[in-house]
Design an enzyme around this catalytic site. Sequence first.
Site, PDB file in Angstrom:
ATOM      1  CD  GLU A 162      -3.332  -1.167   0.914  1.00 40.48           C
ATOM      2  OE1 GLU A 162      -3.882  -0.113   1.219  1.00 40.48           O
ATOM      3  OE2 GLU A 162      -3.956  -2.141   0.415  1.00 40.48           O
ATOM      4  CG  HIS A 230      -2.761   2.491   5.196  1.00 39.17           C
ATOM      5  ND1 HIS A 230      -3.658   3.292   4.518  1.00 39.17           N
ATOM      6  CD2 HIS A 230      -2.612   1.378   4.441  1.00 39.17           C
ATOM      7  CE1 HIS A 230      -4.036   2.680   3.401  1.00 39.17           C
ATOM      8  NE2 HIS A 230      -3.426   1.521   3.341  1.00 39.17           N
ATOM      9  CB  CYS A 347      -4.401   9.696   3.525  1.00 39.53           C
ATOM     10  SG  CYS A 347      -4.537   8.806   5.058  1.00 39.53           S
TER      11      CYS A 347
END
Length: 422
Positions: A162, A230, A347
């Site tokens: 990711e 995350h 993000c």
Amino acid sequence: MTTEINFDGIVGPSHNFAGLSHGNLAATQNAGTVSYPRRAALEGLAKMRANLALGLTQGILLPHDRPNRRWLAALSTDYAHAPPLLRAQAMSASAMWAANAATVSPASDTTDGRCHITAANLVTMPHRSHEARETRRQLAIAFADPAHFAHHAPIPAPFGDEGAANHMRLAPTHGEAGIELFVFGRSGGAFPARQSREASAAIARAHGLDPARTLFIEQSNVAIGAGAFHNDVVAVANERILFVHEQAFADREAAHAAIRQAAPWADIVEVPADAVSLADAVASYLFNAQLVTPPDGATTLIVPVEAAQNGRVAAWLDRMRAGNGPIRRIETVDVRQSMANGGGPACLRLRVVADARTIDPRFLVDPAKLERIAEVITDHWPEQIHPGQIIGPKPDLALVDSIDAARRALIDLLGIPELHDA
Ligand code: SUG
């Protein structure tokens, strides 16, 4: 001059709350509510403007073509006929979270002295698994100079990757050689661990990183289980500073010791769980902040308004400021629409340490260009989307037309016609 550049994903015109990310508490809680794509994109632009005002260099990545017809065709369907869940997965604007676009190793860390980039495969979540193709294409255009940049294919499935959301870098200054920290997950209880150790190790090999300056750290199951899907929900690094929650890593002592050994100059700013619980960290996104060094050298933490509004988080921030710690300044940004899908200030950006002159200028912005982008967004982005328009029994095809037209208008404004052809 080598500098850190933040490339923010412009929030796409299809931004909606379909609740597709299991383990992402905000996205799940807001599933089914009305989204405001225009407001979302303007919030993102305001954040970029504020970063420019701090003296930072700012770049952009563009929304992907949505719905992703190529992906639906590979599944032998099209948008009008696809089952509702596939429609929502094809329509997601999730490419806005540029921290998941790629892993980037600056030239000073790699054996061949080039900046290495691996687009993330995002294979864990179906709606994100089809981002990699377009991400690679944009990164190849933006960072096209082979003398300075090397691009790698995404890691093959099933090894989840990711991108920068699970990768941190500590260095005395951005331009110097540093240590790279890959944080992988093994298990999150009911929630998936999205970053595999295998993917992180393969990226480190591909990028030509020095094993002595590369650490692989396991994320704690407790953090994943609390909604830290995350690592960047519980930790962020910038130059010498690692800002981290006490429960971020599976083995805190071993992780801190390894960091201290590889980078004796590092400054670990740890937030204890009894001051800010994991639940508060996840709800407030305190760690999903941008930790940056503006030209005046005063390390600045750019937090979402949700962090400033959480009493315990605000109290901790006040104590830290009063205590003369290494984080000198706190800025607050409103990215509520992105936050409602679990995407905070950090993000929304991909960090690249490079000389801006080696990057395609169409992907760099100044206040005037942001103004023109804001006009296109105001004119073309849907004001609101009700999930029923996507997952209802009859998909709203007029909405699809308006989303297409919006992206086209942005591509035309920026002069990147290569991106017209999906
Ligand atoms: O992958 N949300 C994203 C949020 C990504 C945040 N990125 C970082 N932490 N770096 C995700 O979970 C929600 C979309 C939806 O449910 O429609 C979503 O994909």
